[in-house]
Design an enzyme around this catalytic site. Sequence first.
Site, PDB file in Angstrom:
ATOM      1  N   GLY A   1     -81.447 -18.772  -9.434  1.00  0.00           N
ATOM      2  CA  GLY A   1     -80.517 -19.880 -10.038  1.00  0.00           C
ATOM      3  C   GLY A   1     -80.121 -20.902  -8.855  1.00  0.00           C
ATOM      4  N   GLY A   2     -79.806 -22.201  -9.285  1.00  0.00           N
ATOM      5  CA  GLY A   2     -78.938 -23.069  -8.278  1.00  0.00           C
ATOM      6  C   GLY A   2     -79.916 -24.133  -7.854  1.00  0.00           C
TER       7      GLY A   2
ATOM      8  CB  VAL B   1     -82.119 -27.986  -2.285  1.00  0.00           C
ATOM      9  CG1 VAL B   1     -80.938 -28.826  -2.069  1.00  0.00           C
ATOM     10  CG2 VAL B   1     -83.096 -27.541  -1.066  1.00  0.00           C
TER      11      VAL B   1
ATOM     12  CE1 TYR C   1     -83.264 -24.602   7.817  1.00  0.00           C
ATOM     13  CE2 TYR C   1     -81.028 -23.948   8.585  1.00  0.00           C
ATOM     14  CZ  TYR C   1     -82.389 -24.211   8.668  1.00  0.00           C
ATOM     15  OH  TYR C   1     -82.885 -23.856   9.968  1.00  0.00           O
TER      16      TYR C   1
ATOM     17  N   GLY D   1     -77.112 -17.199  -4.854  1.00  0.00           N
ATOM     18  CA  GLY D   1     -78.287 -17.328  -5.717  1.00  0.00           C
ATOM     19  C   GLY D   1     -78.884 -16.037  -6.415  1.00  0.00           C
TER      20      GLY D   1
ATOM     21  N   GLY E   1     -79.753 -12.908  -3.666  1.00  0.00           N
ATOM     22  CA  GLY E   1     -78.522 -12.375  -3.283  1.00  0.00           C
ATOM     23  C   GLY E   1     -77.736 -13.364  -2.766  1.00  0.00           C
ATOM     24  CG  LEU E   2     -74.691 -12.153   0.219  1.00  0.00           C
ATOM     25  CD1 LEU E   2     -74.437 -12.527   1.776  1.00  0.00           C
ATOM     26  CD2 LEU E   2     -73.563 -11.329  -0.240  1.00  0.00           C
TER      27      LEU E   2
ATOM     28  CB  CYS F   1     -75.263 -25.673  -3.291  1.00  0.00           C
ATOM     29  SG  CYS F   1     -75.299 -24.487  -2.243  1.00  0.00           S
TER      30      CYS F   1
END
Length: 227
Positions: free
Chosen positions: A75-76, A78, A80, A143, A154-155, A172
């Site tokens: 989900g979400g 863009v 980096y 995400g 994950g994160l 984001c």
Amino acid sequence: MIVESSDALIVRSMGLRSWKTVAESMYKFTNDRKPETLDEVWLVEHPPVFTQGQSGKVEHILVPDQIPVMQSDRGGQVTYHGPGQQLMYVMINLKRRAITPRQLVNLMEKTIIDTLSYFSVISYSRVEAPGVYVDNKKIGSLGLRIRNRCSYHGLSLNVNMDLTPFLYINPCGHPGLEMTQLQQQKHDITLTEVQPVLIYNFTRQLSISETYWIEKNETCSYIEEKS
């Protein structure tokens, strides 16, 4: 390795790996897993890459052609990824652990907040903008994708990296959002120091009592770097 408890968590420390390889491997792991398959967490760094979530809009990439852009099924919008940023990918059977996707997001945010607190950095989450912030700057992003009631992706936690590429995007999907990292709050922090603290706080949130670490040079059938 023989693990008797389905409550156990396998932690794979993978080092620097291409985003595409790891994303494909996470999908395969999740697609192939059985009800009895143990949950896993993968600790990874990536070479520079932008990843665009399912709802991502091309206008949020302000400077194209500087860094590769990969489409992701999380989900979400863009974000980096680059060296010095800690990725923690979570392959969790939500049904077996009796938690919802929203609860998993909440405990991942709490994992980052508690980890930063360990390093004496005060941070917080926002209801309207998932992630973790320090002084109105974003330091941790989330995400997820849920498939067959199991999670992957994950994160990410900015630890000791070049933040410049975040200026090439609306992180984001938020124009003007500033990014920060742990090194700007506390000097000389390494990913090696951060990893065990992240895992400790994550397992504490899920009440996991058994954790098995597997180093990057040990075999994993789902991770094969492509030449």
